[in-house]
Design an enzyme around this catalytic site. Sequence first.
Site, PDB file in Angstrom:
ATOM      1  CB  CYS A  38      -0.958  -0.031   1.186  1.00  0.00           C
ATOM      2  SG  CYS A  38      -0.157  -0.130   2.788  1.00  0.00           S
ATOM      3  NE  ARG A  95      -3.736   2.593   2.836  1.00  0.00           N
ATOM      4  CZ  ARG A  95      -3.777   3.501   1.865  1.00  0.00           C
ATOM      5  NH1 ARG A  95      -4.916   3.747   1.249  1.00  0.00           N
ATOM      6  NH2 ARG A  95      -2.696   4.143   1.500  1.00  0.00           N
TER       7      ARG A  95
END
Lengths: 278, 99
Positions: free
Chosen positions: A234, A239
């Site tokens: 990410c 994430r």
Amino acid sequence: MSRADVLVSADWAEENLNTDGVVFVEVDEDTSAYDGGHIAGAVKLDWKTELQDQVRRDFVNKEQFEALLSAKGIGNDDTVVLYGGNNNWFAAYAYWYFKLYGHDSVKLLDGGRKKWELDGRELSKDSVSRPATSYTAKDQDLSIRAFRDEVVAAIGTQNLVDVRSPDEFSGKLLAPAHLPQEQSQRGGHIPTALNVPWSKAANEDGTFKSDDDLRKLYIDEAGLDTGKDTIAYCRIGERSSHTWFALHELLGEPNVKNYDGSWTEYGSLVGVPIELGA
Amino acid sequence: MCGAPAQTPTIPTGIDLTKETVIYGVVSKGDAAVPAAYVRLLDSTGEFTAEVVTSATGDFRFFAAPGEWTLSVMHKDGNGRREVSAPEPGLVEASIVLN
């Protein structure tokens, strides 16, 4: 491994707040969230000051991790239940990090802080202290951590999963939109990467979707090739820890790595290929 | 606590508003601002872009880009949704009242 081995519900958490051998740990991007109210008895981990080396750009080393967990009162035999804000992004990052250093029993609280708050469950402002332990970590398990050279080598040969929002993937945004957009690195994504935003793996209350829905999402819709190894990335690796959790821990895909250098590193490398657009 | 929307959002120092597109506002219900509401920014296709939690004064803020956006709010006491158009960089006020 099954879902029950790696995820706990808010109901389970509430019933086990005082269970011996269960330690709740809150990990947030906004580290002041804990101080405004946390799950009773939970200790706080600061991902930026405690999980990152404060000089080199890297994680704390094994000895530092041992000292950290010992001081927090977390023992090798404890079941660590992680939760946090941002739909558990940093809690998932800490989960992956605990696995990297070989902690045996780690679980995520499904839905994290968000579901807990939306349910109207109790938060406490009481300070928490646990007796120190003598924690022993293992060497980093590099089968779950990808570095930049492997990522460049994976272009066109492995599954690369970019879990950022479509606008970050295309180059329109350089950071998730709760953060300022001016950044030093270039926008775009790694060529051949699939874009499966982390949010597609979660329900609106922050809980994970069912295994069937996740399989459909990654394999049927996005075209993840289960015959190949996978690297998720990410912007800074938090994430993509969430997606690593979905692929590796929930779906049991065997060879999935998280690239924690992620776009902040890749988008600053000299000479590597970048693709723009959807 | 006053329920009137903040006239200007709190912006970190060094932010260039000729380049940043800041979508901001207050979440309220009745006359009261709503803290700890979960505000999502969705892109023009309805895809999740970011999420923030409102402050003690009900304020939220996103750094977006010019374009069409949707805000979606979840709170234990109600939900809300509205569309936002940001034609160019700068401040775009978009307060939301929970139903």
